[in-house]
Each structure stands twice: as structure tokens, then as C-alpha cells.
Design a protein around this motif. Structure first.
Motif, PDB file in Angstrom:
ATOM      1  N   GLY A   1       1.484  -2.273  -3.185  1.00  0.00           N
ATOM      2  CA  GLY A   1       0.475  -2.244  -4.242  1.00  0.00           C
ATOM      3  C   GLY A   1       0.047  -0.843  -4.660  1.00  0.00           C
ATOM      4  N   LYS A   2       0.930   0.113  -4.530  1.00  0.00           N
ATOM      5  CA  LYS A   2       0.585   1.509  -4.900  1.00  0.00           C
ATOM      6  C   LYS A   2       0.242   1.615  -6.387  1.00  0.00           C
ATOM      7  CE  LYS A   2       4.533   3.080  -3.550  1.00  0.00           C
ATOM      8  NZ  LYS A   2       5.027   1.814  -2.987  1.00  0.00           N
ATOM      9  N   SER A   3       1.139   1.068  -7.223  1.00  0.00           N
ATOM     10  CA  SER A   3       0.897   1.142  -8.669  1.00  0.00           C
ATOM     11  C   SER A   3      -0.376   0.400  -9.039  1.00  0.00           C
ATOM     12  CB  SER A   3       2.064   0.532  -9.439  1.00  0.00           C
ATOM     13  OG  SER A   3       3.271   0.927  -8.885  1.00  0.00           O
ATOM     14  N   SER A   4      -0.599  -0.723  -8.368  1.00  0.00           N
ATOM     15  CA  SER A   4      -1.808  -1.506  -8.667  1.00  0.00           C
ATOM     16  C   SER A   4      -3.066  -0.726  -8.301  1.00  0.00           C
ATOM     17  CB  SER A   4      -1.793  -2.829  -7.896  1.00  0.00           C
ATOM     18  OG  SER A   4      -0.581  -3.505  -8.130  1.00  0.00           O
TER      19      SER A   4
ATOM     20  N   ASN B   1       6.071  -2.512  -2.910  1.00  0.00           N
ATOM     21  CA  ASN B   1       5.312  -3.762  -2.974  1.00  0.00           C
ATOM     22  C   ASN B   1       4.002  -3.826  -2.201  1.00  0.00           C
ATOM     23  OD1 ASN B   1       6.476  -5.417  -4.871  1.00  0.00           O
ATOM     24  ND2 ASN B   1       8.162  -5.952  -3.518  1.00  0.00           N
TER      25      ASN B   1
ATOM     26  N   ASP C   1      -7.780  -9.508  -0.420  1.00  0.00           N
ATOM     27  CA  ASP C   1      -8.002 -10.902  -0.828  1.00  0.00           C
ATOM     28  C   ASP C   1      -7.095 -11.856  -0.038  1.00  0.00           C
ATOM     29  OD1 ASP C   1      -6.227  -9.241  -2.542  1.00  0.00           O
ATOM     30  OD2 ASP C   1      -5.587 -11.193  -3.326  1.00  0.00           O
TER      31      ASP C   1
HETATM   32  P1  GDP Z   1       4.128  -0.897  -5.398  1.00  0.00           P
HETATM   33  O1  GDP Z   1       5.594  -1.213  -5.369  1.00  0.00           O
HETATM   34  O2  GDP Z   1       3.636  -0.446  -4.079  1.00  0.00           O
HETATM   35  O3  GDP Z   1       3.737   0.047  -6.506  1.00  0.00           O
HETATM   36  O4  GDP Z   1       3.381  -2.286  -5.647  1.00  0.00           O
HETATM   37  P2  GDP Z   1       2.850  -2.946  -7.001  1.00  0.00           P
HETATM   38  O5  GDP Z   1       1.593  -2.330  -7.411  1.00  0.00           O
HETATM   39  O6  GDP Z   1       3.969  -2.976  -7.985  1.00  0.00           O
HETATM   40  O7  GDP Z   1       2.505  -4.390  -6.478  1.00  0.00           O
HETATM   41  C1  GDP Z   1       3.458  -5.212  -5.859  1.00  0.00           C
HETATM   42  C2  GDP Z   1       3.008  -6.654  -5.924  1.00  0.00           C
HETATM   43  O8  GDP Z   1       1.820  -6.833  -5.154  1.00  0.00           O
HETATM   44  C3  GDP Z   1       2.673  -7.121  -7.345  1.00  0.00           C
HETATM   45  O9  GDP Z   1       3.133  -8.440  -7.496  1.00  0.00           O
HETATM   46  C4  GDP Z   1       1.164  -7.061  -7.378  1.00  0.00           C
HETATM   47  O10 GDP Z   1       0.607  -8.009  -8.276  1.00  0.00           O
HETATM   48  C5  GDP Z   1       0.790  -7.438  -5.953  1.00  0.00           C
HETATM   49  N1  GDP Z   1      -0.503  -6.869  -5.560  1.00  0.00           N
HETATM   50  C6  GDP Z   1      -0.903  -5.597  -5.716  1.00  0.00           C
HETATM   51  N2  GDP Z   1      -2.164  -5.441  -5.241  1.00  0.00           N
HETATM   52  C7  GDP Z   1      -2.555  -6.641  -4.791  1.00  0.00           C
HETATM   53  C8  GDP Z   1      -3.763  -7.127  -4.164  1.00  0.00           C
HETATM   54  O11 GDP Z   1      -4.751  -6.428  -3.942  1.00  0.00           O
HETATM   55  N3  GDP Z   1      -3.782  -8.450  -3.817  1.00  0.00           N
HETATM   56  C9  GDP Z   1      -2.725  -9.287  -4.032  1.00  0.00           C
HETATM   57  N4  GDP Z   1      -2.856 -10.536  -3.662  1.00  0.00           N
HETATM   58  N5  GDP Z   1      -1.596  -8.844  -4.611  1.00  0.00           N
HETATM   59  C10 GDP Z   1      -1.493  -7.553  -5.000  1.00  0.00           C
END
Ligand code: GDP
Length: 447
Positions: free
Chosen positions: A233-236, A231, A338
Motif C-alpha cells: 500500500g505504498k502508493s495508497s 502491494n 482496517d
Molecule cells: P504498493 O504496491 O505498495 O504501492 O500498493 P498499492 O498502494 O498499489 O496497494 C495495493 C493494494 O492494496 C491495492 O489493491 C489497494 O487498494 C490495497 N490497499 C492499500 N491500502 C489499503 C488499506 O489501508 N486497506 C486495505 N484493505 N487495502 C489497501
């Protein structure tokens, strides 16, 4: 030496506007005359002016005709150094096969992988390293990879290595003088010159070896592992870097189980990105497998990107991740800019808004090429060249130690000759048939 006539389709497999069938070997123009009728009735294939395209009918195996062009390359001014002919026909599968089969019916043999280039090498048209540059150019997936392949192809490394070999030859002559006239002691001055030559050669070789670090990344791509607790934000971030939705973004923990891969271009270099399943304790067997794989990727990556949620307190798991990357070539990224303000000790980004993503790309490039890329230096991109240089360097060290220890020069000269031979493996002057075959087997048929 008379070689067999060989032929192959040199253009890519599949349907296209035109296709090119290449024929090489003494007598290929005569072979062409049996399957190509120039449009101009006054022109005879046997009298073709070299390097000029002629229009005409191509008779194909299976009893059909195509309309195209043919050109004659006269030995030794041809790609292979032999007499060559190219037939340009329409690019349909049945047509190209029909043309090719016709050449076989008329006595040509199917060319094996890289056989045209192998003949070019054997006929002295290019060096072995140049042939390798050609494969690198063709297989290159980034501008930098194509550029380094081109430089190799255009004999830049050959020139450098040949210059080194010339120095070695000179050094050998110096020693030779002593061996031939043992009663005349090699003067102090000559010995100094010899040591100096060997030392200079050694420095140049060490510099070349150093360049492999950047060169191999340019050729194969930079491997980047993205790690962080769920969570953050790695995938993002991966999506923001790649500019498309590939990894599944979700706020449910543990959804990124698999390693997701994508590539992006930074300053002309290919960067391969690997998402990880998140390094954390899990009981789920599949997840455990994913974690193991992530660790593996982390340890083999050129750059590890550790992602933290800048808007949240660092957790114990975050600290654990930091410890994992601490001793690796790593980059710290604070995501979700943000949602927070203030300074952070790392690259600050927002995968959501795209803020800082360009800075992240620059930071990745800096990390991957921390020592910089010397654009004027010849980059070593082939592992084979690296191994040959390492071997040459070892023999150089041995020679220098030998001289220092007062070992008789005729014995030292054996090591110096080995330096020359090791360098010759790069250019092909001393490469074994096995090495040569291995290199050309990497080519496609028709090249
Ligand atoms: P991962 O588990 O590390 O791959 O994380 P995800 O990419 O799945 O993101 C987890 C959550 O964080 C999702 O609900 C995204 O929308 C949110 N998220 C990711 N990047 C950002 C960001 O830059 N800003 C905000 N506010 N939320 C983000």
C-alpha cells in the motif's frame, strides 16, 4: 562614486493588473521627467516630494502612452541607497516593455540579475547574509522556509556573527598588547580571559553549526522515501498523505516502477515524498533500473518510511526491507489497519480509510526533527554560512591548541585573525568579489 542609471521590470513576468519598473542611480528623477507628465499641471517631476505617489501619463517607446503612477525615493533612503524612481504602469507585456525600452532610450542600462540588491549591499544598506535571506524568502516554498529567510534578511545572523567578531577583536587586542610590549609579559589573568573568550566563541559557533541540520531541511524540504514490498500500500499511503491520486494504485505487482514525487506541508515545513519501485529481485531490465534508483533515494533520504501489511504475515522480503532501513533514520508503518486488530510496534494506518494518516504526519515531523528546532536560535540554512563557520571553528581550535602548547602569541594571533575573516565571509565584510557575484547571480532581474 557616480554609478550608471539602471532599470528593470521588478514585477513578475507575464500579464497582471499592474507592473513596476524600477530605476536607480543619480539622475533618475531627471530621466523620469522626460517620460512622465503629472496629471496636475502645477507639478513638475523635478520637484517631486520623495515617497509620494503621483498620477500621470507615461510615454512609452513605440509611440504610445499609458496612464499610471510614479514615486521618487531620495538617496540614501531608498532600497539601493541611491536616488530611485518607480513607475507603476498597467501590467500588460507590451506596455511594460514599452516603458522599459523608453528608460533605455533615455540612457538607462538594463539591470543585471540582483543588481539593485547588489548596489544596496555595496552602499551598506544590507549585509551579504541579509541579501541571501531575501533570495530564500522569495524562493521559499513553505512557511518555515520563508520565516527562516526573513530572519536572515532582517540581519539576525548578522547581529550574532558581528557580536562574535567583536569578541574576536577584543581577543586580538589582548594579544596585541603582548605583541606591542613584548617585555611586559601577558599576565596570567589576561591569558585566562583570552582563552575564555575564544572558548565561548567556539561554543556559540558549534551551536550554530548544529542548527544547519534542521535549517537545511527547512530551506530545501525534508526528503522522505517510502519503501515496502509490492502491494503493501505504498502508493495508497502516498496518495492519502498528498490527498490526491498521483501514484497509480493497482494490485498487480510491479506497477509502481517509477519514482513518484509529491510534496506536502507538515507544520509549515515542506516534505518531499518519493515512492520507490519496490526493492526485490527482478529480471526485467527497466525494473532493475527502477530498483537501483530506489536504493539511491533510500540512502539519500532524511527519513525512510518502511511500509508493511499489518494484516499479513511478514515475508522474507519484508525482513529484507527492514534490514535495509534498520540503520537509516526510519519509521515503521503497518498499513491496512482496517483488516487487523492488536498492537504493532510502529505507526498503524489505513490508507483506505485514512485512519492514522495524521499520526503518520506527526511521526514524520518528529523523525525529521528528532533534535527539535530551537525557535529562539538562529538557524543556519545556507551551506556557504556553514562552511564559513566550520572554517572559523577550525581556526579557533588551532588558536586554543597554540596557546595551550605555549606557541608565541604573535603566531597565535594569525589564527585568531583568520577566525575573524572566516566570520566576515558570512556578513560580507571579507567576502571576495567572486563570492559576491555568485550570490547576486542567484537573484532575478529587477530585484
Ligand atoms: P504498493 O504496491 O505498495 O504501492 O500498493 P498499492 O498502494 O498499489 O496497494 C495495493 C493494494 O492494496 C491495492 O489493491 C489497494 O487498494 C490495497 N490497499 C492499500 N491500502 C489499503 C488499506 O489501508 N486497506 C486495505 N484493505 N487495502 C489497501
Amino acid at each position: 562614486m557616480k554609478t550608471e542609471i539602471i532599470s528593470a521590470i521588478s514585477t513578475a513576468n507575464g500579464v497582471g493588473g499592474v507592473a513596476i519598473i524600477r530605476i536607480s542611480g543619480e539622475g533618475c528623477l531627471n530621466l523620469l521627467s522626460k517620460m512622465f507628465s503629472p496629471l496636475s499641471k502645477n507639478t513638475k517631476v523635478e520637484n517631486f516630494e520623495p515617497y509620494k505617489l503621483y498620477v500621470g501619463e507615461i510615454s512609452c517607446a513605440g509611440g504610445f502612452t499609458d496612464f499610471g503612477m510614479a514615486v521618487y525615493f531620495k538617496a540614501p533612503k531608498s532600497y539601493t541607497g541611491e536616488d530611485m524612481v518607480e513607475i507603476h504602469c498597467h501590467g500588460g507585456t507590451a506596455i511594460t516593455q514599452g516603458v522599459l525600452k523608453k528608460t533605455f532610450e533615455l540612457g538607462a542600462l538594463p539591470a543585471t540579475r540582483g543588481e539593485f540588491t547588489k548596489r544596496a549591499f555595496l552602499n551598506g544598506k544590507l549585509s551579504l547574509s541579509s541579501a541571501e535571506g531575501l533570495i530564500d524568502m522569495i524562493n521559499g516554498e513553505s512557511v518555515a522556509a520563508v520565516k527562516s529567510g526573513y530572519s536572515l534578511y532582517r540581519e539576525k545572523l548578522f547581529e550574532k556573527v558581528t557580536a562574535l567578531q567583536d569578541k574576536i577583536t577584543y581577543a586580538l587586542a589582548e594579544i596585541g598588547a603582548d605583541i606591542d610590549y613584548p617585555e611586559e609579559d601577558l599576565g596570567e589573568l589576561a591569558l585566562d580571559t583570552l582563552v575564555e573568550t575564544l572558548e565561548q566563541t567556539q561554543l556559540t559557533i558549534i551551536d550554530l553549526i548544529k542548527g544547519y541540520n534542521a535549517g537545511s531541511k527547512i530551506k530545501n524540504g525534508v526528503k522522505v522515501a517510502i519503501v515496502g514490498r509490492p502491494n503493501v500500500g505504498k502508493s495508497s499511503i502516498l496518495n492519502a498523505l498528498l490527498n490526491y491520486e498521483k501514484a497509480i494504485v493497482s494490485s498487480i505487482e510491479g506497477t509502481t516502477r517509477d519514482v513518484v514525487e509529491g510534496s506536502l506541508d507538515i507544520n509549515g515545513v515542506k516534505f518531499d515524498l518519493y515512492d520507490t519501485a519496490g526493492i526485490r529481485s527482478a529480471s526485467d531490465e527497466i525494473e532493475l533500473m527502477g530498483i537501483e534508483r530506489s536504493e539511491k533515494i533510500l540512502n539519500s533520504a532524511d527519513v525512510c518510511v518502511a511500509v508493511f501489511d499489518g494484516g499479513a504475515e511478514l515475508t522474507a522480503q519484508d525482513k529484507e526491507i527492514y534490514q535495509k532501513v534498520e540503520n537509516l533514520n526510519h519509521l515503521i508503518v503497518y498499513n491496512k489497519s482496517d483488516t487487523f486488530t492488536g498492537d504493532k510496534n510502529g505507526v498503524v494506518v489505513s490508507a483506505k480509510t485514512g485512519d492514522g494518516i495524521e499520526s503518520l504526519k506527526s511521526a514524520l515531523y518528529q523523525k525529521a526533527f528528532a533534535q527539535g528546532i530551537d525557535r529562539n536560535a538562529e538557524l543556519i540554512v545556507e551551506e556557504r554560512h556553514l562552511n564559513a563557520l566550520k572554517k572559523a571553528e577550525e581556526y579557533l581550535s588551532a588558536s586554543l591548541v597554540g596557546i595551550e602548547d605555549g606557541v608565541p602569541l604573535d603566531i597565535v594571533s594569525e589564527d585568531v585573525k583568520s577566525v575573524w575573516n572566516a566570520l566576515g565571509e558570512i556578513t560580507g565584510k571579507t567576502a571576495t568579489e567572486e563570492i559576491i557575484d555568485e550570490i547576486f547571480a542567484k537573484f532575478c532581474v529587477g530585484k
